[in-house]
Design a protein around this motif. Structure first.
Motif, PDB file in Angstrom:
ATOM      1  N   THR A   1       0.802  -1.228   0.000  1.00  0.00           N
ATOM      2  CA  THR A   1       0.000   0.000   0.000  1.00  0.00           C
ATOM      3  C   THR A   1       0.831   1.273   0.000  1.00  0.00           C
ATOM      4  OG1 THR A   1      -0.144  -0.131   2.420  1.00  0.00           O
ATOM      5  CG2 THR A   1      -1.945  -1.120   1.144  1.00  0.00           C
ATOM      6  N   GLY A   2       2.139   1.132   0.253  1.00  0.00           N
ATOM      7  CA  GLY A   2       3.013   2.300   0.189  1.00  0.00           C
ATOM      8  C   GLY A   2       3.473   2.560  -1.234  1.00  0.00           C
ATOM      9  N   LYS A   3       4.554   3.276  -1.360  1.00  0.00           N
ATOM     10  CA  LYS A   3       5.095   3.592  -2.682  1.00  0.00           C
ATOM     11  C   LYS A   3       6.408   2.846  -2.866  1.00  0.00           C
ATOM     12  CE  LYS A   3       6.090   7.504  -5.758  1.00  0.00           C
ATOM     13  NZ  LYS A   3       6.078   8.981  -5.912  1.00  0.00           N
ATOM     14  N   PHE A   4       6.665   2.383  -4.073  1.00  0.00           N
ATOM     15  CA  PHE A   4       7.958   1.761  -4.356  1.00  0.00           C
ATOM     16  C   PHE A   4       8.461   2.230  -5.717  1.00  0.00           C
ATOM     17  CE2 PHE A   4       4.938  -1.288  -6.193  1.00  0.00           C
ATOM     18  CZ  PHE A   4       5.517  -1.576  -7.417  1.00  0.00           C
TER      19      PHE A   4
ATOM     20  N   GLU B   1      10.932  14.498   0.785  1.00  0.00           N
ATOM     21  CA  GLU B   1       9.581  13.950   0.860  1.00  0.00           C
ATOM     22  C   GLU B   1       9.474  12.782   1.838  1.00  0.00           C
ATOM     23  OE1 GLU B   1       6.267  11.880  -2.150  1.00  0.00           O
ATOM     24  OE2 GLU B   1       8.188  12.610  -2.923  1.00  0.00           O
ATOM     25  N   TRP B   2      10.609  12.094   2.069  1.00  0.00           N
ATOM     26  CA  TRP B   2      10.563  10.840   2.825  1.00  0.00           C
ATOM     27  C   TRP B   2      11.308  10.892   4.153  1.00  0.00           C
ATOM     28  CZ3 TRP B   2       7.082   8.079   0.452  1.00  0.00           C
ATOM     29  CH2 TRP B   2       6.925   8.238  -0.928  1.00  0.00           C
ATOM     30  N   ARG B   3      11.739  12.076   4.552  1.00  0.00           N
ATOM     31  CA  ARG B   3      12.650  12.162   5.697  1.00  0.00           C
ATOM     32  C   ARG B   3      12.050  11.603   6.982  1.00  0.00           C
ATOM     33  NH1 ARG B   3      17.274  14.484   5.522  1.00  0.00           N
ATOM     34  NH2 ARG B   3      16.746  15.780   3.731  1.00  0.00           N
ATOM     35  N   HIS B   4      10.770  11.754   7.210  1.00  0.00           N
ATOM     36  CA  HIS B   4      10.150  11.285   8.452  1.00  0.00           C
ATOM     37  C   HIS B   4       9.210  10.114   8.208  1.00  0.00           C
ATOM     38  CE1 HIS B   4      11.978  14.630  10.483  1.00  0.00           C
ATOM     39  NE2 HIS B   4      11.433  15.472   9.610  1.00  0.00           N
ATOM     40  N   LYS B   5       9.458   9.388   7.115  1.00  0.00           N
ATOM     41  CA  LYS B   5       8.662   8.216   6.794  1.00  0.00           C
ATOM     42  C   LYS B   5       9.464   6.953   7.127  1.00  0.00           C
ATOM     43  CE  LYS B   5       5.435  10.752   4.782  1.00  0.00           C
ATOM     44  NZ  LYS B   5       4.041  10.866   5.301  1.00  0.00           N
ATOM     45  N   LYS B   6       8.764   5.830   7.191  1.00  0.00           N
ATOM     46  CA  LYS B   6       9.409   4.544   7.427  1.00  0.00           C
ATOM     47  C   LYS B   6       9.708   3.908   6.073  1.00  0.00           C
ATOM     48  CE  LYS B   6       7.871   2.123  10.869  1.00  0.00           C
ATOM     49  NZ  LYS B   6       7.069   1.157  11.684  1.00  0.00           N
ATOM     50  N   ALA B   7      10.971   3.578   5.841  1.00  0.00           N
ATOM     51  CA  ALA B   7      11.379   3.124   4.511  1.00  0.00           C
ATOM     52  C   ALA B   7      12.210   1.849   4.594  1.00  0.00           C
ATOM     53  CB  ALA B   7      12.175   4.217   3.802  1.00  0.00           C
TER      54      ALA B   7
ATOM     55  N   LEU C   1      17.920   8.796   4.555  1.00  0.00           N
ATOM     56  CA  LEU C   1      16.574   8.664   5.109  1.00  0.00           C
ATOM     57  C   LEU C   1      16.650   8.265   6.582  1.00  0.00           C
ATOM     58  CD1 LEU C   1      14.958   6.686   2.166  1.00  0.00           C
ATOM     59  CD2 LEU C   1      14.809   9.135   2.587  1.00  0.00           C
ATOM     60  N   SER C   2      15.567   8.496   7.341  1.00  0.00           N
ATOM     61  CA  SER C   2      15.519   8.088   8.745  1.00  0.00           C
ATOM     62  C   SER C   2      14.502   6.969   8.909  1.00  0.00           C
ATOM     63  CB  SER C   2      15.136   9.278   9.621  1.00  0.00           C
ATOM     64  OG  SER C   2      13.880   9.803   9.230  1.00  0.00           O
ATOM     65  N   ARG C   3      14.583   6.271  10.054  1.00  0.00           N
ATOM     66  CA  ARG C   3      13.699   5.136  10.342  1.00  0.00           C
ATOM     67  C   ARG C   3      13.753   4.151   9.178  1.00  0.00           C
ATOM     68  NH1 ARG C   3       7.874   6.980  11.569  1.00  0.00           N
ATOM     69  NH2 ARG C   3       7.712   4.830  12.332  1.00  0.00           N
ATOM     70  N   LEU C   4      14.937   3.708   8.860  1.00  0.00           N
ATOM     71  CA  LEU C   4      15.114   2.933   7.646  1.00  0.00           C
ATOM     72  C   LEU C   4      15.601   1.526   7.950  1.00  0.00           C
ATOM     73  CD1 LEU C   4      16.219   3.898   4.234  1.00  0.00           C
ATOM     74  CD2 LEU C   4      17.694   2.249   5.356  1.00  0.00           C
TER      75      LEU C   4
ATOM     76  N   GLU D   1       6.006  -3.148  10.250  1.00  0.00           N
ATOM     77  CA  GLU D   1       4.666  -2.662   9.902  1.00  0.00           C
ATOM     78  C   GLU D   1       4.723  -1.209   9.424  1.00  0.00           C
ATOM     79  OE1 GLU D   1       2.141  -4.670  10.041  1.00  0.00           O
ATOM     80  OE2 GLU D   1       2.726  -6.268  11.433  1.00  0.00           O
ATOM     81  N   ASP D   2       3.677  -0.807   8.745  1.00  0.00           N
ATOM     82  CA  ASP D   2       3.460   0.593   8.354  1.00  0.00           C
ATOM     83  C   ASP D   2       4.627   1.181   7.557  1.00  0.00           C
ATOM     84  OD1 ASP D   2       1.019   0.546   9.781  1.00  0.00           O
ATOM     85  OD2 ASP D   2       2.093   0.988  11.641  1.00  0.00           O
ATOM     86  N   VAL D   3       5.097   0.437   6.584  1.00  0.00           N
ATOM     87  CA  VAL D   3       6.176   0.919   5.720  1.00  0.00           C
ATOM     88  C   VAL D   3       5.594   1.867   4.672  1.00  0.00           C
ATOM     89  CG1 VAL D   3       7.942   0.235   4.042  1.00  0.00           C
ATOM     90  CG2 VAL D   3       7.560  -1.154   6.093  1.00  0.00           C
ATOM     91  N   ASP D   4       6.212   3.032   4.534  1.00  0.00           N
ATOM     92  CA  ASP D   4       5.731   4.045   3.585  1.00  0.00           C
ATOM     93  C   ASP D   4       6.395   3.943   2.220  1.00  0.00           C
ATOM     94  OD1 ASP D   4       4.077   5.668   5.521  1.00  0.00           O
ATOM     95  OD2 ASP D   4       6.025   5.857   6.489  1.00  0.00           O
TER      96      ASP D   4
END
Length: 529
Positions: free
Chosen positions: A168-171, A182-188, A204-207, A316-319
């Protein structure tokens, strides 16, 4: 009659080929599909189809003295590792200095390159092009140099990742990554630990960094803070060829593990150091140590916004998922029987000449992946190819394609070469390989620099065709150019006081400890076991 040569591509390999043609008295016509020079290194926010594309922050992994063209040093004040914008600036200086752009037709795409009906006699090629207005044109050339590189077609192996359609995220592929904003505070999750994968991971963070094989990690900063690739010299290359492969790999791996233990960081691969292209990244260990990057195994499946890894762990909840899974190369304008490409393997003699042609008038320039800089290699290949075109050099009648040795079997390593040995191999054919025994006798200062100093491109302009009068001086001043950009403030170290009294005290203390240590050793029962 002056031979006309078609040069396809206006990146670093194309520029080197244009200049080499001019040096050899050939008439180059370069076809560049974009509106500017630079190729891979020309950043564009919106990548064009079938063209290489980089992200905004890219800094080259080879230092300026090692990557420059052999008769045109990069300005001393430029940083040792340059941002992509500075690399393009250097290319402009190079093009201006040798008046190369007048030979380039911009916004012109090559549609077809085909052997003429009398090719076995003439060696000529029909080249069809199309400009930005859709106007097509046909040309006849005596030789062709293909300089499009190997970063054009992204490899996106979605079939290897079950459930990706449900994500459901973007790849997207790393080719489409431009900035971290755009992705700095997303889970990647980044898939792949090559240079691009490592760079994107630290931006990126939370990677989570997913790697199937792991990797040996090199850093740009070598001993004493000097560029790492300036430590690679002919002595090291000789040891590599003399010592058993596993022993030499073990020595280097031990050095790398002193910086950080690859096993502790879950990065240690099964392969040895020189069996796969290492990843260059100074920041990755720090990010792992601080917890902003977590290393994970290969992905088992996707499900909605969840990613399950081979070890059973689930995130979970990967953006975002970035596929840093490399590239495929091809030559769509060439008939397959001229250069056949299968699974990133091309049948080429020394990675340059198709071995089955009746006439050696087609050369692929820059289709290699070295542990080192590609610009000097492309230049050396072009120097060889143009002399073959002129008939000054001959190819073996039974020239066989290059056989890949030592590297692990993967799509990434089909065009892998060792920088010094490959450069020397082609330089020997051109007649420009430096003669170390002769130099050690006739010019020992220069000979010692070539043996123990970095293998910079100037070495291949000391003798033979294309000899450059400034090569010797460029070698002697290369360390000055390394130091120059870092001299941004006066730094006066206090001079140590030279005192005979302190010298005697230090000697006395050292003597006392040595005496006592030897005394204990001599009375140790283990000495006689």
């Amino acid at each position: 009659m002056t031979r006309r040569v078609a040069v396809i591509g206006g990146g670093s390999s194309g520029l080197a080929s244009i200049k080499t043609c001019l040096d050899e008295g050939l008439q180059p016509v370069c076809f560049e599909s974009s509106d500017d020079i630079g190729g891979l290194w020309k950043f564009k926010e919106n990548p064009e189809a079938d063209r290489a594309s980089i992200y905004q922050s890219v800094i080259i992994n080879t230092s300026k003295e090692v990557m420059c063209f052999s008769d045109f040093p990069i300005p001393a004040h430029y940083p040792n590792y340059m941002h992509n914008s500075l690399i393009v600036d250097y290319f402009r200086m190079f093009a201006d200095r040798f008046q190369l752009t007048r030979h380039i037709r911009f916004n012109t795409k090559v549609l077809q390159v085909k052997q003429r009906s009398d090719f076995s006699r003439s060696g000529q090629w029909d080249v069809e092009t199309e400009n930005k207005d859709g106007e097509k044109e046909k040309h006849i050339f005596d030789a062709v140099m293909i300089c499009i590189g190997h970063h054009c077609h992204p490899n996106l192996p979605l079939h290897d990742f079950p459930g990706i359609d449900s994500f459901t995220g973007k790849f997207f592929h790393s080719r489409d990554y431009k900035t971290a904003d755009e992705w700095r505070h997303k889970k990647a999750v980044v898939i792949g630990i090559g240079n691009s994968g490592g760079d994107i991971a630290v931006e990126l963070s939370r990677l989570y960094l997913s790697t199937r094989r792991g990797a040996w990690i090199l850093n740009r900063v070598g001993n004493y803070g000097l560029p790492l690739d300036m430590e690679f010299n002919r002595l090291v290359d000789s040891l590599k060829s003399i010592l058993p492969h596993n022993l030499f790999c073990g020595l280097v791996e031990s050095q790398l593990n002193q910086r950080f233990d690859h096993a502790l960081y879950n990065l240690k691969p099964k392969h040895r150091m020189f069996s796969q292209h290492p990843t260059v990244n100074d920041e990755l260990p720090n990010r792992i140590l601080s917890g902003t990057v977590q290393v994970k195994p290969n992905i088992r499946r996707f499900q909605g916004s969840s990613v399950e890894f081979d070890d059973g762990s689930v995130v979970e909840d990967v953006d975002l998922v970035v596929f840093a899974t490399g590239y495929r190369f091809s030559f769509p304008f060439l008939a397959s029987h001229v250069v056949s490409v299968s699974e990133n393997k091309a049948s080429l003699y020394k990675y340059v000449f198709p071995p089955e042609l009746d006439r050696p008038t087609l050369a692929i320039i820059g289709l290699v992946q070295p542990l080192g800089a590609i610009m000097p290699i492309s230049e050396m290949q072009a120097r060889w190819a143009t002399r073959v075109f002129k008939g000054e050099l001959l190819l073996p009648t039974a020239s066989s394609p290059q056989i890949r040795r030592m590297y692990v079997s993967s799509q990434r390593h089909t065009i892998q070469v060792d920088y010094i040995s490959y450069m020397d191999e082609i330089a020997e054919l051109v007649g420009v390989r430096p003669s170390l025994p002769r130099l050690l006798l006739t010019d020992p200062r220069l000979g010692l620099n070539l043996m123990f100093g970095p293998c910079t491109p100037y070495q291949y302009r000391l003798r033979g065709p294309g000899k450059w009068a400034g090569a010797r001086q460029a070698i002697f001043t290369q360390w000055e150019r390394v130091a120059r950009p870092m001299q941004t403030r006066p730094c006066h170290d206090p001079k140590p006081e030279r005192s005979l009294k302190w010298l005697l005290v230090v000697n006395g203390v050292c003597g006392y400890f040595i005496y006592n240590s030897s005394k204990k050793l001599m009375h140790s029962p283990r000495l006689y076991e």
